[in-house]
Motif scaffolding. Structure first.
Motif, PDB file in Angstrom:
ATOM      1  N   ARG A  99       0.815  -1.207   0.000  1.00  0.00           N
ATOM      2  CA  ARG A  99       0.000   0.000   0.000  1.00  0.00           C
ATOM      3  C   ARG A  99       0.853   1.264   0.000  1.00  0.00           C
ATOM      4  O   ARG A  99       0.398   2.327  -0.419  1.00  0.00           O
ATOM      5  CB  ARG A  99      -0.931  -0.023   1.205  1.00  0.00           C
ATOM      6  CG  ARG A  99      -2.208   0.716   0.974  1.00  0.00           C
ATOM      7  CD  ARG A  99      -3.391   0.058   1.599  1.00  0.00           C
ATOM      8  NE  ARG A  99      -3.149  -0.243   3.008  1.00  0.00           N
ATOM      9  CZ  ARG A  99      -4.061  -0.813   3.790  1.00  0.00           C
ATOM     10  NH1 ARG A  99      -5.242  -1.125   3.309  1.00  0.00           N
ATOM     11  NH2 ARG A  99      -3.780  -1.074   5.037  1.00  0.00           N
TER      12      ARG A  99
ATOM     13  N   SER B 297       1.014  -7.125  -1.872  1.00  0.00           N
ATOM     14  CA  SER B 297       0.366  -7.495  -0.612  1.00  0.00           C
ATOM     15  C   SER B 297      -1.137  -7.635  -0.867  1.00  0.00           C
ATOM     16  O   SER B 297      -1.640  -7.252  -1.916  1.00  0.00           O
ATOM     17  CB  SER B 297       0.616  -6.421   0.448  1.00  0.00           C
ATOM     18  OG  SER B 297      -0.054  -5.228   0.084  1.00  0.00           O
ATOM     19  N   ARG B 298      -1.837  -8.185   0.114  1.00  0.00           N
ATOM     20  CA  ARG B 298      -3.256  -8.456  -0.078  1.00  0.00           C
ATOM     21  C   ARG B 298      -4.116  -7.217  -0.338  1.00  0.00           C
ATOM     22  O   ARG B 298      -4.913  -7.221  -1.268  1.00  0.00           O
ATOM     23  CB  ARG B 298      -3.789  -9.242   1.129  1.00  0.00           C
ATOM     24  CG  ARG B 298      -5.287  -9.308   1.161  1.00  0.00           C
ATOM     25  CD  ARG B 298      -5.731 -10.457   2.027  1.00  0.00           C
ATOM     26  NE  ARG B 298      -7.029 -10.192   2.595  1.00  0.00           N
ATOM     27  CZ  ARG B 298      -7.681 -11.050   3.362  1.00  0.00           C
ATOM     28  NH1 ARG B 298      -7.130 -12.205   3.660  1.00  0.00           N
ATOM     29  NH2 ARG B 298      -8.846 -10.765   3.838  1.00  0.00           N
TER      30      ARG B 298
ATOM     31  N   THR C 234       0.602 -12.274  -2.407  1.00  0.00           N
ATOM     32  CA  THR C 234       1.384 -13.245  -1.649  1.00  0.00           C
ATOM     33  C   THR C 234       1.046 -13.120  -0.170  1.00  0.00           C
ATOM     34  O   THR C 234       0.660 -12.059   0.297  1.00  0.00           O
ATOM     35  CB  THR C 234       2.893 -13.023  -1.824  1.00  0.00           C
ATOM     36  OG1 THR C 234       3.162 -11.641  -1.694  1.00  0.00           O
ATOM     37  CG2 THR C 234       3.371 -13.502  -3.167  1.00  0.00           C
TER      38      THR C 234
ATOM     39  N   GLY D 138      -2.668 -15.912   0.236  1.00  0.00           N
ATOM     40  CA  GLY D 138      -2.353 -15.832  -1.188  1.00  0.00           C
ATOM     41  C   GLY D 138      -1.319 -16.867  -1.562  1.00  0.00           C
ATOM     42  O   GLY D 138      -1.347 -17.988  -1.075  1.00  0.00           O
TER      43      GLY D 138
ATOM     44  N   GLY E 235       7.291  -0.693   0.188  1.00  0.00           N
ATOM     45  CA  GLY E 235       6.104  -0.099   0.796  1.00  0.00           C
ATOM     46  C   GLY E 235       5.161  -1.137   1.355  1.00  0.00           C
ATOM     47  O   GLY E 235       3.953  -1.022   1.256  1.00  0.00           O
TER      48      GLY E 235
ATOM     49  N   GLY F 266       4.802  -5.532   6.354  1.00  0.00           N
ATOM     50  CA  GLY F 266       5.357  -6.777   6.884  1.00  0.00           C
ATOM     51  C   GLY F 266       4.461  -7.398   7.932  1.00  0.00           C
ATOM     52  O   GLY F 266       4.935  -7.978   8.912  1.00  0.00           O
TER      53      GLY F 266
ATOM     54  N   HIS G 218       1.370 -11.428   5.823  1.00  0.00           N
ATOM     55  CA  HIS G 218       2.159 -11.272   4.595  1.00  0.00           C
ATOM     56  C   HIS G 218       3.432 -12.109   4.703  1.00  0.00           C
ATOM     57  O   HIS G 218       3.799 -12.831   3.773  1.00  0.00           O
ATOM     58  CB  HIS G 218       2.498  -9.802   4.345  1.00  0.00           C
ATOM     59  CG  HIS G 218       3.195  -9.583   3.033  1.00  0.00           C
ATOM     60  ND1 HIS G 218       2.514  -9.577   1.841  1.00  0.00           N
ATOM     61  CD2 HIS G 218       4.516  -9.447   2.717  1.00  0.00           C
ATOM     62  CE1 HIS G 218       3.386  -9.428   0.850  1.00  0.00           C
ATOM     63  NE2 HIS G 218       4.600  -9.344   1.351  1.00  0.00           N
TER      64      HIS G 218
HETATM   65  C1  LIG Z   1      -6.993 -13.545   8.071  1.00  0.00           C
HETATM   66  C2  LIG Z   1      -6.099 -12.552   7.387  1.00  0.00           C
HETATM   67  C3  LIG Z   1      -5.341 -12.994   6.302  1.00  0.00           C
HETATM   68  C4  LIG Z   1      -4.498 -12.096   5.646  1.00  0.00           C
HETATM   69  N1  LIG Z   1      -3.737 -12.549   4.601  1.00  0.00           N
HETATM   70  C5  LIG Z   1      -2.861 -11.708   4.002  1.00  0.00           C
HETATM   71  C6  LIG Z   1      -2.006 -12.146   2.953  1.00  0.00           C
HETATM   72  O1  LIG Z   1      -2.070 -13.294   2.527  1.00  0.00           O
HETATM   73  N2  LIG Z   1      -1.140 -11.272   2.410  1.00  0.00           N
HETATM   74  C7  LIG Z   1      -1.032  -9.972   2.824  1.00  0.00           C
HETATM   75  O2  LIG Z   1      -0.197  -9.245   2.285  1.00  0.00           O
HETATM   76  N3  LIG Z   1      -1.835  -9.528   3.806  1.00  0.00           N
HETATM   77  C8  LIG Z   1      -2.749 -10.348   4.394  1.00  0.00           C
HETATM   78  N4  LIG Z   1      -3.556  -9.862   5.377  1.00  0.00           N
HETATM   79  C9  LIG Z   1      -3.541  -8.410   5.636  1.00  0.00           C
HETATM   80  C10 LIG Z   1      -2.398  -7.986   6.541  1.00  0.00           C
HETATM   81  O3  LIG Z   1      -2.810  -8.111   7.887  1.00  0.00           O
HETATM   82  C11 LIG Z   1      -2.029  -6.519   6.273  1.00  0.00           C
HETATM   83  O4  LIG Z   1      -3.155  -5.716   6.426  1.00  0.00           O
HETATM   84  C12 LIG Z   1      -1.452  -6.288   4.882  1.00  0.00           C
HETATM   85  O5  LIG Z   1      -0.419  -7.207   4.599  1.00  0.00           O
HETATM   86  C13 LIG Z   1      -0.904  -4.883   4.783  1.00  0.00           C
HETATM   87  O6  LIG Z   1      -0.522  -4.602   3.467  1.00  0.00           O
HETATM   88  P1  LIG Z   1       0.541  -3.464   3.173  1.00  0.00           P
HETATM   89  O7  LIG Z   1       1.785  -3.754   3.889  1.00  0.00           O
HETATM   90  O8  LIG Z   1       0.614  -3.318   1.707  1.00  0.00           O
HETATM   91  O9  LIG Z   1      -0.187  -2.149   3.708  1.00  0.00           O
HETATM   92  P2  LIG Z   1       0.010  -1.312   5.044  1.00  0.00           P
HETATM   93  O10 LIG Z   1      -0.059  -2.136   6.248  1.00  0.00           O
HETATM   94  O11 LIG Z   1      -0.897  -0.150   4.911  1.00  0.00           O
HETATM   95  O12 LIG Z   1       1.502  -0.827   4.959  1.00  0.00           O
HETATM   96  C14 LIG Z   1       1.991   0.111   4.067  1.00  0.00           C
HETATM   97  C15 LIG Z   1       3.456   0.334   4.416  1.00  0.00           C
HETATM   98  O13 LIG Z   1       4.009   1.227   3.480  1.00  0.00           O
HETATM   99  C16 LIG Z   1       4.811   2.165   4.157  1.00  0.00           C
HETATM  100  N5  LIG Z   1       4.811   3.380   3.339  1.00  0.00           N
HETATM  101  C17 LIG Z   1       3.810   4.272   3.130  1.00  0.00           C
HETATM  102  N6  LIG Z   1       4.196   5.223   2.279  1.00  0.00           N
HETATM  103  C18 LIG Z   1       5.474   4.945   1.959  1.00  0.00           C
HETATM  104  C19 LIG Z   1       6.420   5.577   1.129  1.00  0.00           C
HETATM  105  N7  LIG Z   1       6.149   6.675   0.434  1.00  0.00           N
HETATM  106  N8  LIG Z   1       7.646   5.024   1.031  1.00  0.00           N
HETATM  107  C20 LIG Z   1       7.953   3.887   1.727  1.00  0.00           C
HETATM  108  N9  LIG Z   1       7.090   3.263   2.511  1.00  0.00           N
HETATM  109  C21 LIG Z   1       5.870   3.783   2.629  1.00  0.00           C
HETATM  110  C22 LIG Z   1       4.198   2.348   5.519  1.00  0.00           C
HETATM  111  O14 LIG Z   1       5.186   2.748   6.453  1.00  0.00           O
HETATM  112  C23 LIG Z   1       3.658   0.948   5.799  1.00  0.00           C
HETATM  113  O15 LIG Z   1       4.610   0.168   6.509  1.00  0.00           O
HETATM  114  C24 LIG Z   1      -4.417 -10.741   6.051  1.00  0.00           C
HETATM  115  C25 LIG Z   1      -5.176 -10.320   7.136  1.00  0.00           C
HETATM  116  C26 LIG Z   1      -6.007 -11.203   7.807  1.00  0.00           C
HETATM  117  C27 LIG Z   1      -6.794 -10.715   8.984  1.00  0.00           C
END
Ligand SMILES: Cc1cc2nc3c(=O)[nH]c(=O)nc-3n(C[C@H](O)[C@H](O)[C@H](O)COP(=O)(O)OP(=O)(O)OC[C@H]3O[C@@H](n4cnc5c(N)ncnc54)[C@H](O)[C@@H]3O)c2cc1C
Ligand SMILES: Nc1ncnc2c1ncn2[C@@H]1O[C@H](COP(=O)(O)O)[C@@H](O)[C@H]1O
Lengths: 323, 249
Positions: free
Chosen positions: A210, A235-236, A250, A254, A266, A269, A273
């Motif tokens: 994200r 990411s999801r 992934t 996934g 971005g 973790g 994921h």
């Molecule tokens: C039952 C269940 C199963 C799930 N299965 C999965 C799965 O299989 N895969 C998965 O990925 N998720 C899964 N999730 C979701 C997981 O919990 C997280 O919500 C998801 O992984 C977050 O995705 P993200 O890191 O892309 O987004 P976010 O958590 O929003 O993180 C975004 C990151 O980007 C950073 N960022 C923002 N702007 C910038 C920038 N300009 N430069 C650098 N860094 C920046 C932020 O610091 C933050 O760390 C599941 C959740 C549940 C409850």
């Protein structure tokens, strides 16, 4: 006795994991004093079939039957069971992917053979037959004992690697019986993603979360991936939002991948994921938040704005490639 | 149409994993239990179809092989919207054993579609659906990411490495589902929680069945070396390290 490997091809070429399965089977066969037989279903040319000998298969059963054009869990199970009987196999190896899981589980009941799924290494003991496998979505490992004389294992991709050991290989046509009563599912349409590296086969994966802010910013991810011959993932939430296709998602819910190198751009973790990528040999994290949990899983990290870092990274890789 | 959904009772996905008894058993102290995420999506999808096309699905039953402590999770499935629940009173130690129990339920009471998740997030067996299908001699479609009922026929898509297939099947059959089947899992409404109390949750005793495998111990992965931080103003250094130290590019 023998160790039987269920091979998989993609457009007539063996998937990378197939060679890994044969390498793994060879290691087990050595310990058991037997040999490796590979089963190939589909149109694979002789040169490919012979290549299995590079990793230790001494025999290849080659099945070509129009009725088996598409994966059909029931019919394929029957074919593998017939190969097991013919070769008197007592260990059967599959990949821990969608098709491997689907057939191995059915075969377990057909042969009443115990099954260990998601194995990470060769059996740690042969008596009792003990396999180490992933549990709790790779947050831990479990040692599972298979109590039956015939054993089935699905191997986690990239957990073992390739080991070359060239042997003489005999390719043998094999015509198992395929009953119409076992062809109750029919594939109507296939949508293949072409021109992209199979995510599960990729040695390097560039993945965005994200923090990439929107689908319009994916250019650098794709460019870096193209430069490195890498696959792309996400990411999801990114696939849920429709920024990227679902097959790139992934994580725990996934795809589970284990490339040699994984770039998390971005991505926070989250534990779910990490469940899909923690098997990677090396993880690089780019995140602006120094406390993001991804840095605990990463080997190398840059705390910074991913939208600024990526273009610089691309430039630096280009420089390296130009050398 | 009657649908059976197999649900496993698993630790919340954020649970810190620890083991006790000399690393031979999972430490359940303080653990929150949930419906296995895929099973929850399966239930959500079945309810979506039921709501969208009234009359098509007459009954959604959930089944769990577990001891009495899995009842709160089963009740949650009823609160989300399942019509009935069956609990087979046994510890789910081995997938072959669990499949044998569920097969017996399906033999006694026929269902048009039986749905399982692709894996349980605890022991990652990824095998129950396939085993069950073979025991019942039914077709199975695995890695299903789309399921719908159109003019009485079931429409399915399944994921393959690098693509997707549209699959037709005869009924009854077993769908082994993965993500994509439904977007977000449904959460119980207040009314759902109230009505769940009066829905049937039947406990039955297990049949005799073999255990083909047994977990004898667990290990936690070795802690990782600390992350090497690279100055964001010197991205070249990262490429240098990946090339010369890690030798990966
Ligand atoms: C039952 C269940 C199963 C799930 N299965 C999965 C799965 O299989 N895969 C998965 O990925 N998720 C899964 N999730 C979701 C997981 O919990 C997280 O919500 C998801 O992984 C977050 O995705 P993200 O890191 O892309 O987004 P976010 O958590 O929003 O993180 C975004 C990151 O980007 C950073 N960022 C923002 N702007 C910038 C920038 N300009 N430069 C650098 N860094 C920046 C932020 O610091 C933050 O760390 C599941 C959740 C549940 C409850
Ligand atoms: N104890 C159980 N009771 C009911 N269903 C189960 C149980 N264990 C597993 N399942 C079902 O089987 C699927 C795959 O689980 P597994 O093969 O154990 O990884 C789960 O998603 C559930 O649908």
């Amino acid at each position: 006795m023998s160790v039987l490997v269920y091979t998989e091809n993609w457009d007539g070429k063996f998937k990378k994991v197939t060679f890994e399965l044969v390498s793994y089977a060879q290691e087990i066969a050595k310990k058991l004093g037997t040999s490796v037989v590979a089963l190939s279903i589909g149109n694979v040319n002789d040169e490919q079939l012979k290549a299995l000998g590079n990793y230790g298969a001494t025999k290849v059963l080659n099945v070509q039957d129009d009725k088996l054009k598409w994966l059909n869990n029931q019919a394929y199970t029957s074919v593998v069971a017939q190969a097991v009987a013919k070769e008197n196999a007592n260990v059967i190896i599959f990949a821990h992917n969608n098709s491997g899981k689907a057939i191995a589980s059915r075969l377990s009941v057909r042969l009443k053979a115990g099954l260990a799924t998601g194995a990470t290494a060769v059996p740690s003991s042969f008596d009792p037959f003990t396999v180490t496998k992933k549990v709790f979505t790779s947050k831990a490992l479990g040692n599972i004992v298979i109590k039956t004389p015939v054993r089935i294992i699905t191997l986690l991709q990239n957990a073992f690697g390739l080991i070359e050991s060239k042997v003489e290989v005999a390719v043998e046509a094999f015509q198992p019986e395929v009953k119409d009563s076992e062809l109750k599912t029919v594939v109507k349409e296939v949508n293949k993603i072409t021109g992209k590296i199979l995510l599960t086969d990729a040695e390097i994966v560039v993945s965005g979360g994200r923090g990439m802010k929107g689908p319009e910013n994916w250019g650098p991810i794709e460019e870096l991936a193209a430069l490195l011959g890498a696959g792309t993932a996400c990411s999801r939430p990114v696939s849920d939002e429709g920024w990227r296709p679902h097959d790139e998602h992934t994580g725990q819910t996934g795809k589970v991948i284990a490339p040699n190198l994984y770039f998390a751009c971005g991505i926070s973790g989250a534990i779910q994921h990490l469940g899909g990528i923690s098997g990677s040999k090396c993880i690089v994290a780019i995140n602006k938040d120094p406390d993001a949990p991804i840095f605990e899983a990463a080997d190398y990290g840059i705390v910074g704005d991913v939208l600024k870092v990526l273009p610089e990274l691309i430039a630096a890789v280009k420089e390296l490639k130009a050398q | 149409m009657k649908i059976l959904i197999c649900i496993s009772n698993v630790p919340d996905t954020t649970t810190k994993i620890k083991f006790v008894n000399n690393n031979t058993a999972f430490d359940i102290a303080g653990v929150q239990w949930i419906i296995n995420p895929w099973d929850e999506l399966a239930l959500t999808r079945a309810l979506e179809i039921k709501d969208a096309q009234p009359g098509i699905i007459e009954n959604i039953t959930v089944v769990n092989v577990g001891l009495i402590d899995s009842e709160p999770t089963i009740r949650k499935a009823l609160a989300i919207g399942a019509d009935a629940a069956i609990r087979i009173n046994a510890e789910p130690k081995d997938t072959f054993f669990v499949a044998s129990q569920i097969a017996e339920v399906v033999r006694k009471e026929s269902f048009d579609i039986v749905i399982c998740g692709i894996e349980s997030s605890d022991y990652n067996g990824a095998a129950l659906g396939g085993m069950l299908s073979e025991m019942l001699d039914l077709p199975s479609v695995s890695a299903v990411s789309h399921l719908d009922v159109v003019n009485g026929a079931v429409e399915l898509k399944r994921e393959i490495d690098g693509g997707q297939e549209t699959v037709a099947t005869q009924l009854p059959f077993i769908a082994i589902i993965q993500k994509g089947i439904a977007k977000d899992a449904r959460i119980p409404s207040m009314r759902g929680i109230m009505t769940a109390k009066s829905k049937p949750l039947t406990a039955v005793e297990p049949i005799a069945a073999d255990l083909l495998t047994e977990f004898v111990g667990f290990d936690l992965p070795k802690p990782k070396a600390a992350c090497k931080k690279i100055d964001p103003d010197n991205v070249r250094e990262l490429v240098n390290l990946l090339h010369n130290e890690a030798k990966l590019i």
